[in-house]
Enzyme design. Structure first.
Site, mmCIF file in Angstrom:
data_model
loop_
_atom_site.group_PDB
_atom_site.id
_atom_site.type_symbol
_atom_site.label_atom_id
_atom_site.label_comp_id
_atom_site.label_asym_id
_atom_site.label_seq_id
_atom_site.Cartn_x
_atom_site.Cartn_y
_atom_site.Cartn_z
ATOM 1 N N GLN A 255 0.826 -1.211 0.000
ATOM 2 C CA GLN A 255 0.000 0.000 0.000
ATOM 3 C C GLN A 255 0.856 1.256 0.000
ATOM 4 O OE1 GLN A 255 -3.499 0.105 -0.463
ATOM 5 N NE2 GLN A 255 -2.688 -1.876 -1.074
ATOM 6 N N HIS A 258 1.638 2.914 -3.338
ATOM 7 C CA HIS A 258 0.601 3.610 -4.107
ATOM 8 C C HIS A 258 0.939 5.085 -4.280
ATOM 9 C CE1 HIS A 258 -2.690 1.095 -5.331
ATOM 10 N NE2 HIS A 258 -2.706 0.467 -4.176
ATOM 11 N N GLU A 322 -9.365 1.785 5.359
ATOM 12 C CA GLU A 322 -9.840 1.349 4.040
ATOM 13 C C GLU A 322 -9.649 -0.163 3.903
ATOM 14 O OE1 GLU A 322 -8.780 2.141 -0.683
ATOM 15 O OE2 GLU A 322 -7.299 2.576 0.874
ATOM 16 N N HIS A 323 -8.416 -0.624 4.102
ATOM 17 C CA HIS A 323 -8.083 -2.050 4.081
ATOM 18 C C HIS A 323 -7.683 -2.478 5.490
ATOM 19 C CE1 HIS A 323 -6.859 -0.481 0.020
ATOM 20 N NE2 HIS A 323 -7.602 -1.505 -0.376
ATOM 21 N N ASP A 356 -7.133 -6.383 -4.334
ATOM 22 C CA ASP A 356 -6.836 -5.356 -5.338
ATOM 23 C C ASP A 356 -7.019 -5.878 -6.754
ATOM 24 O OD1 ASP A 356 -6.341 -3.159 -3.820
ATOM 25 O OD2 ASP A 356 -4.163 -3.232 -3.973
ATOM 26 N N HIS A 415 -53.625 17.141 1.388
ATOM 27 C CA HIS A 415 -53.299 15.723 1.525
ATOM 28 C C HIS A 415 -54.524 14.954 2.025
ATOM 29 C CE1 HIS A 415 -49.163 16.997 1.081
ATOM 30 N NE2 HIS A 415 -48.729 15.753 1.215
#
Length: 428
Positions: A255, A258, A322-323, A356, A415
């Protein structure tokens, strides 16, 4: 990586702070580009593409010739790998289809819910530091399964004015209807307003840098939905002395590579493991082609020692990764009690890389703590739920008085009258 021992709860917010810019630093730039693209359309998009991507394009759309040529530049082994991943992703997302739900709430009152695809979707595919053709699979496959009619893909061109062959091949394989050579804020603005080349879409999907994330959030002010705020990637691993240090280090680095604004964290009840992982990270990072970028992310990342699983879990839910990788003897404790995570990977032989690429789950996930309230992309992300109801004469007689009383109590007499007229006719 920074080693932190038994951090006090009062310091957790600082320990877990992400290395991101504040929205205030970015918002002005995003607003400026949005306004420009809205007014000047393609000419503005081309201007910003030259400014940010360093390439002067004559046109934005990928041609048929470019699409056809892409397949010839990819090895048969990689094609088979992409096709295998596509099949697994299809299998997982097709299983998410739901049937029409129909119930009779009261005699004569039938209510049901049906799914309808979003007609026009935009897919943002990062291509700057790495051409993420795997993201094409993660977004285009469920879009196609859902039945989206128009699937527009935007990805930044390289210095030669091209999009990576792998992205083009995968897009063609997955049924993308239009591919545009544009990235960054200008891509999101183009899909928000529409230009001569970029169709306006109803919902935008895909990860990106912090500028893209803020641009997607701004798009919602103009009536365009987004999948989620998805910015720089992040990973949290919880591990004890049953974990293998080299595996943990490899996951952290997967990661970190990235981008320099990515973040990885290890939480462990074992000081020995933390030391071993720290050594492995330093060793493995030397062999990475993206070492410089990964090192910047590692410098912003932490190895945290805590005394027990309960404290570890509390920190994990506070961070909302996230992960989230679980490599502990007591894995069930974390699986059963994690509340905030985008996607969870369990056991020593479940690397985050599997999600991934090819296990079948979606890798487009909420970052920056948004997993507290957002889900990752799934089949429902490309659908809308529409409710229907049909009421018979008997049905309106059964619930009419209830509606009248409630409408009158709210002071909404029209109504009430809409029901009263019908009830009076039935009583004649």
């Amino acid at each position: 990586m920074n080693i932190i021992l038994n951090p006090k709860k009062s310091t957790w917010s600082n320990v877990l702070k992400r290395p991101t810019k504040t929205v205030e630093n970015i918002e002005h730039t995003v607003n400026e580009i949005f306004n420009d693209v809205k007014r000047h359309k393609d000419s503005s998009v081309l201007k910003y593409t030259e400014m940010f991507d360093g390439v002067n394009l004559d046109h934005l759309l990928v041609s048929e010739e470019e699409l056809n040529a892409a397949s010839n530049h990819i090895s048969e082994d990689l094609k088979r790998a992409i096709q295998t991943a596509k099949q697994n992703i299809e299998t997982f997302h097709k299983a998410q289809k739901t049937e029409k739900i129909k119930v009779t709430t009261t005699t004569g009152v039938d209510c049901w819910q049906e799914k309808r695809p979003i007609q026009k979707v935009g897919l943002y595919i990062p291509g700057g530091t790495a051409p993420l053709f795997s993201t094409v699979l993660m977004l285009a496959v469920p879009a196609k399964i859902a039945g989206c009619k128009e699937i527009v893909l935007c990805s930044p061109p390289n210095k030669q004015g091209k999009i990576a062959h792998e992205i083009l091949y995968t897009a063609q394989l997955c049924g993308v209807t239009k591919i545009v050579k544009v990235g960054g804020i200008q891509a999101i603005a183009g899909m928000t307003f529409g230009t001569e080349s970029i169709p306006q879409v109803y919902k935008i999907f895909g990860p990106g840098n912090q500028y893209v994330t803020v641009a997607k959030q701004l798009a919602t002010k103009f009536g365009v939905a987004i999948d989620m705020p998805a910015g720089p990637s992040e990973l949290l691993v919880v591990a004890d002395d049953s974990a293998k240090a080299s595996y943990v280090a490899s996951d952290l680095l997967s990661q970190a590579e990235h981008g320099s604004d990515s973040q990885v964290i290890l939480i462990s009840t074992s000081k020995a493991l933390i030391e071993a992982v720290s050594i492995e990270v330093e060793k493995q990072i030397q062999a990475l082609p993206r070492m410089e970028m990964a090192q910047k992310a590692i410098d912003n990342s932490n190895l945290i020692y805590v005394e027990n699983d309960a404290i570890a879990l509390e920190i994990i839910n506070a961070y909302a990764p996230e992960h989230f990788i679980i490599c502990t003897k007591n894995e069930a404790f974390y699986v059963d009690n994690v509340l905030n995570a985008g996607s969870v990977f369990i056991g020593n032989f479940t690397p985050e890389s599997a999600g991934d690429y090819a296990s079948g789950t979606n890798h487009t996930l909420p970052t920056n703590g948004y997993s507290r309230s957002y889900s990752g992309v799934n089949l429902d992300s490309f659908n809308k739920s529409i409710t229907f109801q049909k009421i018979s004469e008997e049905g309106i007689l059964n619930i009419g008085k209830t509606i009248e009383l409630m409408a009158e109590a709210e002071g909404l007499h029209a109504h009430k009258n809409a029901v009263t007229l019908r009830l009076n006719d039935l009583k004649k």
